[in-house]
Structures are given as C-alpha cells and as structure tokens.
Design an enzyme around this catalytic site. Structure first.
Site, short mmCIF file in Angstrom:
data_model
loop_
_atom_site.label_atom_id
_atom_site.label_comp_id
_atom_site.label_asym_id
_atom_site.label_seq_id
_atom_site.Cartn_x
_atom_site.Cartn_y
_atom_site.Cartn_z
N ASN A 1 10.23 9.38 -7.50
CA ASN A 1 10.28 8.37 -8.58
C ASN A 1 11.71 8.26 -9.10
OD1 ASN A 1 9.28 6.80 -11.08
ND2 ASN A 1 10.33 8.55 -11.98
N GLU A 2 12.16 7.06 -9.28
CA GLU A 2 13.51 6.81 -9.81
C GLU A 2 14.50 7.82 -9.22
OE1 GLU A 2 13.64 6.08 -14.07
OE2 GLU A 2 12.40 4.30 -13.83
N GLU B 1 6.45 0.41 -12.69
CA GLU B 1 6.70 0.63 -14.12
C GLU B 1 7.21 -0.69 -14.71
OE1 GLU B 1 8.93 4.10 -15.34
OE2 GLU B 1 8.03 5.30 -13.74
#
Ligand code: AHR
Length: 487
Positions: free
Chosen positions: A167-168, A291
């Site tokens: 993630n990210e 997101e």
C-alpha cells in the site's frame, strides 16, 4: 432536458461502493469490534447496530487491514488463541491488541455478506510471510498453514477475492521509487497463488493522485502480472496537506472549493486510464480507487492519528459527485473503497461508546444502491452542458436495471434549487423511488444528540408525462428517482 437513449455504455460494478477498514483510531476497535463480553449488543464480537446499518447499504466488499497499517502488519500476531500486541506506529503509537485478526475480518465479511480485499505487507514483510498468509487463508488442507487454520477453528478455506501487494509503496509503504516497487511487485505477486478453483485478483499499488509516471512504470514493467492497479485521491478544500480546511466550520467559498477539488477525480482517472489503455487496450486490468474521500484538518478534541472527523451535507454532495465520476469511468474503474467505513475520515457511521449515528455520506450510499451492478446508459444533455452536468450546478448519472431507470441528481449550489428534466426511452409507468438528502444548511450534520439533521426524505412533486420526468431539487442536495419504463 436530458435525453436518456437507453443504450448501454458499460456495467456499473457494485464494488465501486466498496469500503475500507484500517486499524486506525476507532475504525476497528469500538467502531466494529467490541468483543463478545461487551455490553454493546454484538454477534461474535461485532456490534450489531453497525452491521445492521451497513447491511442496509449493501456493502459489497471490504479492504483491510490498511492503509499504512498494512505494511507494518504481521498477520501471525492476529491468529490463534495467543494474540501478540503490536504498536501502531503510523497512527499515534497506540497498542493494537491484535484481537481483531484474519478470522475476525472474515466473520465481519460473513455478517455483511461482502467480499474480501486483503492488503499484504511489502514494506516491512517478507515474501515468505505473504506466501504463508495466502496459504493460511485459501489452501484447503494438508499443509502446515492450512492445518494451523483448522486448529484455529476454521476447517474450510476463506475466499480472498482481491489481494493488494503493498500500500502506498511510494510513501508510508516503503518510500520506494516506481521502478523499485515494480520489481518487488513482480517478485511478491509470484507467491500470491491460486489454490483450488478460486482466483485471487492481484492488485498492484498504484499512484498518489496525479503521479502519472508511477502508472507508466507499473504498466510497462508488470501489466501482465496484475488484475488491478490502484490509485489514491483525497479531496481537501484547500487542495493542500498542511492546512486542509475545517470539516464543519466553512462558508460558501469553501464549499465551492471543495466541490471543485472533488471534481478533480475525473481528470485523474481520465489520465491514468489513457496510460493504461496504451498497454492494455482490451481493458483487462481494472483501475481501482482503493482510497478516496474527504480529509479535513484534525479536530483538536480527538487524539492525533485517529483521523476522526465529522461529516456535513457537503460530504454527501462530494460523495455523489465522485460516485458519478466512477460511473462514467466504469469501463475501467471496477472497484473503489471509500476511506473509511466507521469513525475514520469520510465514514458511513460514527460511534461514541454504545451510541451510533449515520452520516450524510451514508445516505448517499443508500440512495445509490439502485445503481449496484446496473447498466450505465448513454444520455444526451442540453446544448452547452458538459457530459453528466446540468448547467453549472447540476450533476447526474443514469443507470438501468431491467425496465427500471435510476436517475441520481446532485445539486451543488449552496442556495439555488435545480430543475431537472429527463426524457426516458419509453413511457414512465411508475415512480418506484423518489428520495433526497435533506438538510437545512450547508453545514448541517448529524450528532449523537440530534441524529436526524441530515436525512433521507421523500422528494415530492415529481411530474410524469408520457416519457418525460421532471422534478425540482433543493439546494445542496442529492436525489435518486427510480422509474419503471415500458408499456
Ligand atoms: O486512509 C488513511 C491513510 O491514508 C491510509 O492509511 C494511507 O494509505 C493513506 O495515506
């Protein structure tokens, strides 16, 4: 007047109404998980009021355990009778007791009747840990991991529909360059294996909003090894990260700025899609907005790192605008996850101990259940109107399910009502639903003491004449009108 042609553009995947749950603030603990011993009514530890409210909006899929938390998460801490606590360094250094782990997540999905989107750890986890987690969750029997799951009370494998590989990774997930991550992605995803007949869709970590270079590199290096590529974009009134703007204390100028920031999603998706189209013209790979939502300045009365924020009717309007954009991009955008489901950022629900309140955004998700898995249909607006727009302030989307057409209209004007007029492809037989998000002021919000300031109300005064449907929408509101068409 908007003419609805009736021709299908593409399907609106119900997964764009997906949710995101991270170990963050009171998003998991209290918001969903209270434990079996709690005085708060619960089933197997999950609070019953939250489950009932979320079932009502038909949550199709939940992403877990993060977010930034995912790249610190050691899944083994959260299975079996002996849980190991960990420090949640991303979100206030609070201690996470690990009582909510893999089995509890799947219990949540079971109670919601939703699919799993599990996010793995690339930033600080090993390839072997990721491989073992996949095996633990999805392999039927006969290996140490499958047997361990069975010893922990679950004989049958769980079904993991989607698995995120990091993630990210450009930020909290390891501060990697695109090329470094692309290489790691190729390696880690090799061990996200399918056991049995179920396919796990692999999602590569995508760009931070308008970082198109990231998408370019990932598509060039790893397109053949992914089913989805993500992107994150958060709406902030100022468009900045240091001073974002207040959640509740704002004027009409801030309102308009926030609406404009929300509309940026359209350009972001357009440009990422353009890159993806070059490498994947058949649109096999989904663009996944895992997101999105509004993010405001921290309210000092809540702990740092809890990301608890109130929501006003402004959030309902930006949610609807964003969902309409997802509808328009539905040929490529097949999943999205609003951040986050309970007590964090643009939440559906807020809790305070045993009390629970639904937010303005919740009501939009309720109105938009009529679009789940429906066909987006082609429309023609008035001369001069941009696609999906009615004049300056109106924004709409239309879908079809069988003989029913669901029309959702958003009025972004803080003061003026909006006249909407649609020509359907046949005579309107019945008005099945006509509801709108009602709020007295642009700053109206729901509190525990007064939970009905922003609510769904009947939209009266819909006029039908043959194939023509007309209605008036109050300022700062969102409506869905569902009609049955045919002889
Ligand atoms: O949703 C809150 C945080 O925002 C997530 O943990 C992270 O992925 C993003 O920066």
């Amino acid at each position: 007047m908007i003419r609805v042609t009736g021709e299908t553009a593409h399907r609106i995947d119900r997964r764009i109404y997906g949710q995101f749950v991270e170990h963050l603030g009171r998003g998991v603990y209290e918001g969903l998980w209270v434990g079996e011993e709690s005085d708060i009514p619960n089933k197997n530890g999950l609070r019953s009021d939250a489950i009932a409210a979320l079932r009502h909006i038909r949550v199709p899929l939940v992403r877990w355990p993060g977010g930034c938390f995912a790249d610190d998460y050691a899944w083994m801490n959260g299975v079996g009778p002996e849980r190991r606590a960990m420090v949640n360094t991303n979100w206030g250094d609070v201690i996470d007791p690990s009582t909510f782990g893999t089995h509890e997540f799947f219990e949540l999905l079971h109670q919601l009747d939703a699919e799993a989107y599990v996010n793995g750890n690339v930033g600080s986890g090993t390839v072997a840990e990721m491989r073992d987690w996949i095996e633990y969750m999805t392999l039927a029997a006969g290996t140490p991991m499958a047997d361990l799951r069975a010893r922990h009370g679950r004989e049958q494998p769980f079904r993991v529909a989607y698995f995120g590989v990091g993630n990210e990774s450009w930020g909290c997930g390891g501060n990697m360059t695109a090329l470094h991550y692309a290489n790691l992605y190729r390696q880690y995803q090799t061990y996200v294996r399918d056991y049995g007949d179920d396919h796990i869709a692999k999602v590569a970590c995508g760009a931070d909003s308008d970082d198109y270079q990231w998408t370019e590199v990932l598509m060039a290096r790893a397109a053949t090894m992914m089913d989805g590529l993500s992107v994150h974009y958060y709406t902030r009134p100022t468009g900045q990260w240091d001073t974002k703007g207040s959640a509740t204390d704002f004027d009409e100028r801030d309102w308009t700025a926030t609406v404009e920031q929300a509309r940026r999603m359209d350009e972001i998706l357009t440009r990422h899609r353009r890159i993806m189209d070059r490498f994947d013209p058949a649109q096999r790979i989904s663009l996944i907005v895992d997101e999105w939502g509004t993010w405001y300045d921290r309210d000092p009365q809540y702990p740092r790192g809890s990301l608890y924020q109130q929501s006003t009717v402004r959030d309902a309007v930006t949610a609807a605008l964003t969902l309409n954009i997802f509808h328009r991009h539905g040929a490529r955008v097949r999943m999205a996850n609003i951040a986050q489901m309970v007590n964090v950022l643009q939440a559906m629900l807020l809790t305070d101990g045993p009390a629970l309140v639904t937010t303005p955004t919740y009501h939009v998700f309720d109105l938009y259940t009529d679009h789940h898995d429906a066909d987006a249909v082609q429309t023609q607006g008035a001369a001069g109107d941009r696609p999906g727009r009615i004049g300056l302030d109106g924004d709409y989307t239309v879908s079809r399910t069988g003989d029913d057409y669901a029309i959702s209209v958003t009025n972004t004007s803080p003061r003026q009502s909006l006249a909407a007029s649609f020509e359907l492809p046949g005579a309107v037989r019945d008005v099945v639903r006509a509801q709108f998000v009602e709020a007295a002021r642009i700053t109206s919000l729901n509190t525990f003491a007064d939970p009905g300031q922003v609510r769904l109300a009947d939209l009266t005064g819909c006029r039908v004449s043959g194939s023509r449907l007309e209605f008036e929408l109050p300022p700062h509101s969102v409506a869905t009108v569902r009609v049955t068409v045919g002889s």
